[in-house]
Design a protein around this motif. Structure first.
Motif, PDB file in Angstrom:
ATOM      1  N   GLN A  23       0.819  -1.204   0.000  1.00 10.00           N
ATOM      2  CA  GLN A  23       0.000   0.000   0.000  1.00 10.00           C
ATOM      3  C   GLN A  23       0.858   1.261   0.000  1.00 10.00           C
ATOM      4  N   ARG A  24       1.917   1.241   0.803  1.00  4.41           N
ATOM      5  CA  ARG A  24       2.797   2.414   0.832  1.00  4.41           C
ATOM      6  C   ARG A  24       3.502   2.591  -0.506  1.00  4.41           C
ATOM      7  N   PHE A  25       3.902   1.487  -1.132  1.00  5.23           N
ATOM      8  CA  PHE A  25       4.542   1.589  -2.449  1.00  5.23           C
ATOM      9  C   PHE A  25       3.596   2.226  -3.465  1.00  5.23           C
ATOM     10  N   ILE A  26       2.341   1.800  -3.469  1.00  7.34           N
ATOM     11  CA  ILE A  26       1.360   2.365  -4.407  1.00  7.34           C
ATOM     12  C   ILE A  26       1.193   3.862  -4.164  1.00  7.34           C
ATOM     13  N   THR A  27       1.134   4.245  -2.892  1.00 10.31           N
ATOM     14  CA  THR A  27       1.002   5.665  -2.554  1.00 10.31           C
ATOM     15  C   THR A  27       2.217   6.454  -3.020  1.00 10.31           C
ATOM     16  N   TYR A  28       3.416   5.917  -2.757  1.00  4.95           N
ATOM     17  CA  TYR A  28       4.633   6.612  -3.153  1.00  4.95           C
ATOM     18  C   TYR A  28       4.777   6.681  -4.669  1.00  4.95           C
ATOM     19  N   LEU A  29       4.330   5.641  -5.355  1.00  2.17           N
ATOM     20  CA  LEU A  29       4.377   5.664  -6.817  1.00  2.17           C
ATOM     21  C   LEU A  29       3.460   6.756  -7.357  1.00  2.17           C
ATOM     22  N   ARG A  30       2.316   6.915  -6.739  1.00  2.00           N
ATOM     23  CA  ARG A  30       1.409   7.992  -7.147  1.00  2.00           C
ATOM     24  C   ARG A  30       2.046   9.356  -6.893  1.00  2.00           C
ATOM     25  N   TYR A  31       2.703   9.506  -5.746  1.00  2.59           N
ATOM     26  CA  TYR A  31       3.417  10.753  -5.464  1.00  2.59           C
ATOM     27  C   TYR A  31       4.504  11.006  -6.510  1.00  2.59           C
ATOM     28  N   ALA A  32       5.227   9.956  -6.879  1.00  3.04           N
ATOM     29  CA  ALA A  32       6.307  10.099  -7.863  1.00  3.04           C
ATOM     30  C   ALA A  32       5.768  10.574  -9.202  1.00  3.04           C
ATOM     31  N   GLN A  33       4.613  10.046  -9.598  1.00  5.38           N
ATOM     32  CA  GLN A  33       4.011  10.479 -10.852  1.00  5.38           C
ATOM     33  C   GLN A  33       3.573  11.935 -10.773  1.00  5.38           C
ATOM     34  N   ARG A  34       3.097  12.357  -9.614  1.00  9.38           N
ATOM     35  CA  ARG A  34       2.747  13.764  -9.428  1.00  9.38           C
ATOM     36  C   ARG A  34       3.989  14.648  -9.461  1.00  9.38           C
ATOM     37  N   ALA A  35       5.097  14.123  -8.929  1.00 11.88           N
ATOM     38  CA  ALA A  35       6.348  14.879  -8.971  1.00 11.88           C
ATOM     39  C   ALA A  35       6.764  15.156 -10.408  1.00 11.88           C
ATOM     40  N   ILE A  36       6.592  14.168 -11.281  1.00  9.23           N
ATOM     41  CA  ILE A  36       6.928  14.352 -12.692  1.00  9.23           C
ATOM     42  C   ILE A  36       6.082  15.469 -13.291  1.00  9.23           C
ATOM     43  N   GLU A  37       4.794  15.484 -12.966  1.00 11.80           N
ATOM     44  CA  GLU A  37       3.928  16.540 -13.479  1.00 11.80           C
ATOM     45  C   GLU A  37       4.397  17.909 -13.002  1.00 11.80           C
ATOM     46  N   ASN A  38       4.801  17.995 -11.724  1.00 10.53           N
ATOM     47  CA  ASN A  38       5.276  19.264 -11.188  1.00 10.53           C
ATOM     48  C   ASN A  38       6.616  19.681 -11.768  1.00 10.53           C
ATOM     49  N   LEU A  39       7.425  18.704 -12.157  1.00  8.50           N
ATOM     50  CA  LEU A  39       8.725  19.017 -12.743  1.00  8.50           C
ATOM     51  C   LEU A  39       8.593  19.629 -14.122  1.00  8.50           C
ATOM     52  N   GLY A  40       7.520  19.326 -14.823  1.00  3.76           N
ATOM     53  CA  GLY A  40       7.401  19.701 -16.224  1.00  3.76           C
ATOM     54  C   GLY A  40       7.768  18.492 -17.062  1.00  3.76           C
ATOM     55  N   ILE A  41       6.913  18.127 -17.979  1.00  6.41           N
ATOM     56  CA  ILE A  41       7.027  16.857 -18.682  1.00  6.41           C
ATOM     57  C   ILE A  41       8.093  16.862 -19.771  1.00  6.41           C
ATOM     58  N   TYR A  42       8.188  17.918 -20.535  1.00  6.40           N
ATOM     59  CA  TYR A  42       8.908  17.883 -21.801  1.00  6.40           C
ATOM     60  C   TYR A  42      10.362  17.426 -21.740  1.00  6.40           C
ATOM     61  N   PRO A  43      11.125  17.790 -20.705  1.00  7.40           N
ATOM     62  CA  PRO A  43      12.537  17.361 -20.706  1.00  7.40           C
ATOM     63  C   PRO A  43      12.759  15.863 -20.624  1.00  7.40           C
ATOM     64  N   ILE A  44      11.766  15.097 -20.162  1.00  2.26           N
ATOM     65  CA  ILE A  44      12.005  13.662 -19.988  1.00  2.26           C
ATOM     66  C   ILE A  44      11.280  12.809 -21.019  1.00  2.26           C
ATOM     67  N   LEU A  45      10.639  13.436 -21.987  1.00  2.00           N
ATOM     68  CA  LEU A  45       9.990  12.671 -23.051  1.00  2.00           C
ATOM     69  C   LEU A  45      11.013  12.215 -24.083  1.00  2.00           C
ATOM     70  N   VAL A  46      10.716  11.112 -24.755  1.00  2.00           N
ATOM     71  CA  VAL A  46      11.570  10.602 -25.824  1.00  2.00           C
ATOM     72  C   VAL A  46      10.756  10.479 -27.098  1.00  2.00           C
ATOM     73  N   SER A  47      11.452  10.402 -28.226  1.00  2.00           N
ATOM     74  CA  SER A  47      10.781  10.284 -29.521  1.00  2.00           C
ATOM     75  C   SER A  47      10.477   8.823 -29.842  1.00  2.00           C
ATOM     76  N   LYS A  48       9.359   8.615 -30.493  1.00  2.00           N
ATOM     77  CA  LYS A  48       8.974   7.292 -30.961  1.00  2.00           C
ATOM     78  C   LYS A  48       8.326   7.453 -32.326  1.00  2.00           C
ATOM     79  N   GLU A  49       8.756   6.650 -33.291  1.00  2.00           N
ATOM     80  CA  GLU A  49       8.239   6.759 -34.656  1.00  2.00           C
ATOM     81  C   GLU A  49       7.426   5.517 -35.009  1.00  2.00           C
ATOM     82  N   GLU A  50       6.281   5.745 -35.637  1.00  2.00           N
ATOM     83  CA  GLU A  50       5.405   4.658 -36.062  1.00  2.00           C
ATOM     84  C   GLU A  50       4.836   4.981 -37.435  1.00  2.00           C
TER      85      GLU A  50
END
Length: 225
Positions: A23-50
């Motif tokens: 349960q704590r892991f799930i909570t912390y994982l949710r916090y981590a995903q929120r941290a990414i949103e607060n950091l700003g997404i664009y610097p950590i995105l990668v390109s994918k071609e299809e």
């Protein structure tokens, strides 16, 4: 700088915290995903071609894209309708060879006059996506690990502070929040930012939320009202 070393969000959490139940892991994982949103997404995105086959003037994008960077068909660039309007608003002429498309209910739909010509052709699509490992976990640059951990600690401290109705934990929250802000600033200075072209494209699309007033003779966004 070029980023080569990455860490998954679960790994970052497990390395920083002991006695982790599910349960704590799930909570912390949710916090981590929120941290990414607060950091700003664009610097950590990668390109994918299809490649996608166009049927009835449309195709379905991959399900996990963050945004579509570009579309071309037979070497001819396709423009999102708002993007093309922005370019024209800046004084750039359109070309008869360009294709226009919109995104409706998750489907890429080309303009009516192009659909017959585009039928059964291959669309080359470049996406920007989260980097993921074989298990489907989001991968982030190692430079972000510390600030993600401080975000989790900040959220835990805030939860404790609120649970006590402000009677305890205020100092811990202030300290962890300060460390989060410092580590966030340092991390963002260390990692890549969007290219100039991407920044300009994002800005143009964003500004089309205001009327372009192109028919009234305006040629730049400073004169949009």
């Amino acid at each position: 700088m070029e980023l080569t070393q990455k860490i998954s969000l679960p790994e970052a959490i497990y390395l920083a915290f002991d006695e982790m139940n599910e349960q704590r892991f799930i909570t912390y994982l949710r916090y981590a995903q929120r941290a990414i949103e607060n950091l700003g997404i664009y610097p950590i995105l990668v390109s994918k071609e299809e490649k996608h086959t166009i049927k009835q003037g449309r195709f379905t994008p991959i399900p996990d894209y963050f945004y579509i960077r570009s579309i071309s068909v037979g070497g001819i660039k396709a423009f999102y309708s708002a993007e093309q309007s922005a370019l024209q608003g800046l004084g750039y002429p359109s070309s008869q060879r360009e294709h226009l498309y919109t995104v409706e209910d998750g489907i890429v739909l080309f303009e009516k006059q192009s659909r017959e010509y585009l039928e059964n052709q291959q669309a080359d699509v470049e996406y920007r996506v989260f980097d993921k490992n074989a298990e489907g976990d989001i991968m982030v640059p190692i430079q972000l690990q510390e600030c993600i951990i401080w975000f989790i600690r900040k959220e835990e401290a805030y939860k404790r502070y609120m649970a006590s109705n402000g009677r305890e934990g205020r100092g811990l929250y202030n300290d962890s929040n300060g460390q989060w802000l410092i580590s966030r600033s340092e991390a963002l200075n260390d990692i890549e930012t969007p290219s100039e072209d991407e920044t300009a494209l994002i800005a143009m699309i964003w500004k089309t939320k205001s009327p372009l007033n192109y028919g009234r003779g305006y040629r730049d966004f400073n004169k949009i009202h």
